[in-house]
Motif scaffolding. Structure first.
Motif, PDB file in Angstrom:
ATOM      1  N   ILE A  75     -19.020  18.613  37.504  1.00 25.56           N
ATOM      2  CA  ILE A  75     -19.164  19.921  36.867  1.00 25.56           C
ATOM      3  C   ILE A  75     -18.757  20.980  37.876  1.00 25.56           C
ATOM      4  CG2 ILE A  75     -21.596  20.215  37.516  1.00 25.56           C
ATOM      5  CD1 ILE A  75     -21.988  21.584  34.756  1.00 25.56           C
ATOM      6  N   GLU A 109     -17.959  23.771  33.720  1.00 24.02           N
ATOM      7  CA  GLU A 109     -17.019  22.940  32.976  1.00 24.02           C
ATOM      8  C   GLU A 109     -17.158  21.505  33.468  1.00 24.02           C
ATOM      9  OE1 GLU A 109     -12.225  22.626  32.022  1.00 24.02           O
ATOM     10  OE2 GLU A 109     -13.043  24.331  33.129  1.00 24.02           O
ATOM     11  N   TYR A 110     -17.351  20.564  32.563  1.00 30.60           N
ATOM     12  CA  TYR A 110     -17.597  19.179  32.954  1.00 30.60           C
ATOM     13  C   TYR A 110     -16.342  18.340  32.761  1.00 30.60           C
ATOM     14  CZ  TYR A 110     -17.422  16.946  28.383  1.00 30.60           C
ATOM     15  OH  TYR A 110     -16.975  16.430  27.186  1.00 30.60           O
ATOM     16  N   ALA A 111     -16.340  17.166  33.413  1.00 34.58           N
ATOM     17  CA  ALA A 111     -15.309  16.151  33.200  1.00 34.58           C
ATOM     18  C   ALA A 111     -15.922  14.805  33.550  1.00 34.58           C
ATOM     19  CB  ALA A 111     -14.082  16.418  34.064  1.00 34.58           C
ATOM     20  N   SER A 134     -19.499  23.456  29.292  1.00 39.00           N
ATOM     21  CA  SER A 134     -18.384  23.449  28.352  1.00 39.00           C
ATOM     22  C   SER A 134     -17.322  22.469  28.826  1.00 39.00           C
ATOM     23  CB  SER A 134     -17.781  24.851  28.211  1.00 39.00           C
ATOM     24  OG  SER A 134     -17.246  25.272  29.453  1.00 39.00           O
ATOM     25  N   GLY A 135     -16.357  22.214  27.948  1.00 37.92           N
ATOM     26  CA  GLY A 135     -15.271  21.333  28.313  1.00 37.92           C
ATOM     27  C   GLY A 135     -14.173  21.364  27.274  1.00 37.92           C
ATOM     28  N   ASP A 136     -13.011  20.888  27.664  1.00 39.96           N
ATOM     29  CA  ASP A 136     -11.880  20.724  26.746  1.00 39.96           C
ATOM     30  C   ASP A 136     -11.708  19.233  26.483  1.00 39.96           C
ATOM     31  OD1 ASP A 136     -11.361  23.440  26.710  1.00 39.96           O
ATOM     32  OD2 ASP A 136      -9.984  23.333  28.404  1.00 39.96           O
ATOM     33  N   CYS A 167     -20.393  14.000  22.496  1.00 44.95           N
ATOM     34  CA  CYS A 167     -20.769  15.401  22.688  1.00 44.95           C
ATOM     35  C   CYS A 167     -21.643  15.892  21.535  1.00 44.95           C
ATOM     36  CB  CYS A 167     -19.519  16.269  22.829  1.00 44.95           C
ATOM     37  SG  CYS A 167     -18.692  16.105  24.423  1.00 44.95           S
ATOM     38  N   LYS A 194     -12.783  22.584  21.808  1.00 44.62           N
ATOM     39  CA  LYS A 194     -13.682  23.179  22.781  1.00 44.62           C
ATOM     40  C   LYS A 194     -15.093  22.668  22.495  1.00 44.62           C
ATOM     41  CE  LYS A 194     -10.854  26.232  24.841  1.00 44.62           C
ATOM     42  NZ  LYS A 194     -10.593  26.238  26.291  1.00 44.62           N
ATOM     43  N   ARG A 234     -19.241  22.835  23.761  1.00 42.35           N
ATOM     44  CA  ARG A 234     -20.130  23.704  24.534  1.00 42.35           C
ATOM     45  C   ARG A 234     -21.579  23.355  24.212  1.00 42.35           C
ATOM     46  NH1 ARG A 234     -20.078  28.681  27.171  1.00 42.35           N
ATOM     47  NH2 ARG A 234     -21.970  29.936  26.960  1.00 42.35           N
TER      48      ARG A 234
END
Length: 897
Positions: A815, A825-827, A860-862, A874, A892, A894
């Motif tokens: 993050i 923003e996470y991955a 949040s993340g894409d 998610c 998106k 969130r």
């Protein structure tokens, strides 16, 4: 992320200039002229309420009357109009604004505050106010009022001074130096140095970053960004006010020694930034570290046709800590075969004033093949006996061929062509050979290479958590401090200090507080019975430096002497300081260690960088001797050793003549313990042990002062709130049991995990890589992986998961917070063969727990629309999933925390 929308701001596809003016010598007119000269290729429009056309370009009265929505809005309008214009830009979808205008004020309710609030409503980024502007030569963008246009290149410049930025553009033009970007940040209402460090660190067109700094606003954010950038490419800084900040008025020696500029020095060192004293050396340093890889050692060979200048180069090299390379015997024989009999026969390799291009080439080839050196400096003094142009051209071709032949690493090659014409300089520069006007500049350039290697190596070390070699009694120490605070006291008394140090396993001489002479005699008699000599000191909360009032009496050997000394000391203190509260005297065993060294160590609170650890030569003249070094905690044993080695007194800690060496690491461990104390009890505002006696038996504190006080957290986020560098967060190490009794060990990522990440990626399918990185990934460079593994846990966190049975890395989750530390923003990435077993769910829950603990408000993340597994997870975790209006294949997600 702090780079949010910076790409659009610094390389916009469309620009609107609000406040353009036809008036000569106006800022609006100057910026318009520079935009036109740079030949910006994107859409460009003017906004001006009074003019319908300026210099042949039509203008509109309002932003929303433009035929396009500008990505970047440039503001030279009056201060009062700025917030409203930013609101208009936000409604149009602008990515950011560059505020040239000055005079917006500061603080709540100011025009600057209103402008920032308007920008935040729409997610806009702001540069400025009160700045020179932005110059991005590669994008043909010059939105500044600088007098000259910079040429394109690979240096990024971030400056807090518009005048300095403009001056550096002029200077660079004279030397043929080009820029990937120049940003004058002004008052840093939003975008600051840290944001731009993040941006240029990942910019493929930038090979080195130059900074001009006057002051740092957010030290933890700056340290985080600087450490991340310096791991990837050289970062060089000039800091103003070097001589303007001396030792500040302070009650302890430690506080006095921690002058503001010395703290900045320590911060830059910890961040891996190379500091230089002036602008000329800034470019010389960038010339070297931006072109060459650092050598493995300090040995420099000098090749020259002028003996005098060669000797000067060797002298300067030794003075700066480099090593003149010894010529290997087989290389010596070969040089004898190709050089005149009159050559120097040593380093510097003087090939005599009539040396032509062929002689230079023959000697340089042998030196490049010689294992006895780590780098070569080639120097030429023009004579009437040989062509300097031919020598430069030959050297250039030879170096180019040599570099092509080297498969892994090529020796650094530097050059000095004294008094050379610009075309010769261009010849050397075009071949990537850093060149300098004098031997002094070149040698300093070589030393910058060495320093850069040292700081990058240091950055690979993980900031320590709680040292495992000792177990301090934190609760006992905290009770001592809390008691003093409850009493409204600023200083601990000597007995409390002794107990505090003992709680952290730091020995102090036997110490007793006596209210009157009779009690002093009683305590002294106990010490006499142990065979000790006694020292008596005045005890007063108002008299910090006891020697200032003659409040110290040494070498007392009997009760009568103690009684007389106590009466005399108390009377003298009362006479000299009638307002001081005298509580009696302190009775201590007098330490007689004939061969002990007197040291000072402690920590103090810096208004910018928080806690700073100080070490140096001790005694009453500590400030006058001024042999000290500073470091930002946390410290481990190696960092403490490095701190000690920066001082002259470090040499006295070794054995000499009949004096044995100080016990190994006894002083370093004391520094580590103090660093931990500062982390555990931030209410200790200053601590000063002076002197600390150190000898072959260990260390012993003789005298100490400790100031305490209530303290507001200086830095946001978890970890010690008074540390600008966050320690390794060991509390997040944990064992997790996933479905089917699968046990996984999870911990924060470390820089040395890079090979494990490469191995993990071998077990991820191309399609899974595409889903994670949004593009096909064929190669993962060191630079790319370093960005993932080398965190300092301030704005970014990553957890790595290991299978407990095989010890293999099976997944990573990370993050990264935004610039205002509100959202992250996470991955996430898992081994493809282990998907569907519950690991992703467990890691996502962990990162959500971490984000909550950090005080973030959202995650949040894409996610690619085709990544249905991630989207379903998610939704199950409570994320809101929306389509991306700008990109149809993205969603998106969130989660509000």
């Amino acid at each position: 992320m702090s780079t949010y929308r910076l790409k659009e701001l610094l390389s916009p596809r469309s620009v609107a200039l609000v406040g353009a003016s036809p008036r000569r010598n106006s800022i609006g007119r100057a910026i318009l002229g520079n935009v036109l000269k740079a030949k910006f290729a994107g859409q460009f429009g003017l906004v001006n309420r009074s003019y319908a056309e300026i210099d042949g370009i039509s203008a509109v009265r309002r932003l929303d009357q433009l035929s396009f929505a500008p990505e970047l809005v440039v503001l030279t309008a009056p201060p009062g109009a700025i917030p409203e214009i930013i609101d208009q830009a936000g409604k149009l979808g602008s990515a950011g604004a560059l505020i040239i205008t000055a005079g917006l004020g500061s603080g709540r309710g100011s025009l600057a505050d209103l402008a920032e609030r308007a920008a935040r409503r729409y997610g806009m980024r702001l540069v400025g106010p009160n700045c020179l502007g932005v110059m991005m030569p590669g994008a043909k963008l010059n939105i500044s009022f600088a007098a000259h246009v910079p040429c394109a290149g690979s240096l990024a410049l971030i400056s807090q001074s518009g005048a300095i930025a403009a001056g550096m553009v002029d200077w660079a033009a004279q030397r043929g130096v080009g820029f990937s970007g120049i940003v004058s940040i002004g008052d840093q209402l939003d975008v600051d140095i840290a944001d731009l460090l993040d941006h240029f660190a990942m910019d493929g067109q930038t090979r080195a970053i130059l900074l001009y700094i006057e002051a740092i606003k957010d030290a933890r954010k700056f340290m985080s960004a600087a450490r991340a950038a310096a791991r990837i490419k050289p970062v060089v800084v000039v800091k103003s006010s070097r001589m303007g900040q001396g030792a500040r008025a302070a009650a302890t020696h430690t506080g006095a020694l921690a002058g503001a500029d010395a703290v900045y020095d320590a911060a830059f060192r910890r961040a891996g930034i190379l500091r230089v004293p002036h602008l000329r050396e800034l470019f010389d340093c960038a010339e070297t570290v931006g072109r060459l890889e650092s050598p493995p050692g300090k040995r420099l060979a000098v090749l020259t046709n002028g003996g005098g200048i060669g000797v000067l180069a060797i002298d300067r090299l030794v003075e700066l800590g480099g090593v003149p390379a010894a010529i290997a015997p087989h290389t010596f024989e070969k040089l004898n075969a190709v050089l005149p009999r009159t050559w120097s026969g040593c380093n510097p390799v003087d090939i005599i004033g009539d040396a032509d291009a062929a002689r230079y080439a023959a000697a340089l080839e042998l030196l490049l093949a010689d294992p006895g050196n780590d780098a070569v400096l080639v120097m030429n003094v023009q004579t009437a006996l040989a062509s300097t142009e031919e020598s430069a051209a030959t050297i250039t071709r030879l170096v180019s061929d040599y570099r092509k032949q080297q498969k892994r690493w090529a020796k650094p090659i530097l050059a000095v062509w004294v008094g050379a014409r610009p075309d010769i300089i261009d010849t050397l520069s075009s071949a990537g050979i850093p060149n300098y006007p004098t031997e002094d500049d070149a040698v300093r350039g070589f030393m910058h290479l060495l320093r850069h290697r040292e700081v990058v190596d240091a950055l690979m070390q993980v900031p320590p958590a709680m040292p495992t070699t000792f177990a301090p009694d934190v609760e006992a120490a905290r009770r001592i401090v809390d008691t003093a605070l409850a009493d409204g006291r600023q200083w601990l008394d000597p007995v409390e200090i002794k107990r505090l140090l003992e709680a952290y396993d730091i020995a102090m001489v036997p110490t007793f507080a006596a209210a009157d002479p009779d009690q002093a005699v009683g305590y002294a008699s106990e010490l006499f019975a142990r065979g000790a000599t006694v020292v008596l000191k005045i005890s007063s909360r108002d008299i910090v430096h006891k020697s200032d009032v003659g409040g110290v009496v040494l070498n007392l050997t009997n009760p009568d002497a103690v009684r007389a000394a106590a009466l005399d000391v108390m009377a003298r203190a009362k006479a000299l300081r009638p307002e001081a509260r005298i509580s009696g005297v302190i009775v201590q065993a007098m330490m007689v260690r004939a061969k002990a060294r007197e040291l000072i160590l402690g920590f103090t609170d810096d208004p910018t960088f928080g806690t700073v650890v100080v070490f140096g030569r001790g005694g009453t003249a500590a400030e006058i001797i001024n042999d000290k070094a500073l470091a930002l905690p946390p410290l481990d044993l190696q960092l403490a050793r490095d701190l000690i080695e920066q001082t002259r007194v470090s040499r006295l800690l070794r054995a000499y003549r009949d004096v044995p060496a100080v016990k190994q690491d006894a002083v370093a461990m004391a520094l580590v313990k103090l660093s931990q104390m500062a982390a555990d009890i931030p209410e200790i505002r200053e601590l000063d042990i002076n002197p600390l006696l150190a000898d072959e038996n260990g260390v012993m504190a003789v005298d100490a002062r400790v100031a305490v006080g209530r303290v507001a957290p200086k830095f946001s986020g978890a970890g010690p709130a008074n540390f600008a560098v966050r320690p390794y967060p060991s509390r997040w190490e944990r064992h997790i049991q996933i479905r089917d009794s699968w046990r996984v060990f999870v911990r924060p990522i470390r820089p040395d995990d890079e090979p494990l990440i490469h191995e993990l990626l071998r077990h991820v399918t191309p399609n899974d890589l595409r889903l994670r990185f949004f593009a096909p990934m064929k190669e993962f460079t060191h630079q790319f992986i370093a960005r993932l593994t080398q965190l300092d846990y301030a704005r970014a966190m990553a957890f790595v998961a290991f299978d407990e049975a095989s010890h293999e890395l099976v997944g990573v989750v990370r993050i990264h917070s935004d610039s205002i530390y509100e959202s992250g923003e996470y991955a996430i990435l898992l081994r493809s063969d282990l998907k569907g077993k519950g690991l992703g769910w467990a890691l996502m829950q962990l990162i959500i727990e971490y984000a909550r603990s950090e005080g973030l408000k959202a995650i949040s993340g894409d996610v690619l629309r085709e990544n249905t597994v991630m989207l379903d997870m998610c939704r199950d975790l409570g994320f809101e999933v929306k389509s991306d209006l700008g990109e149809a294949d993205l969603c998106k997600v969130r989660l509000t925390l």
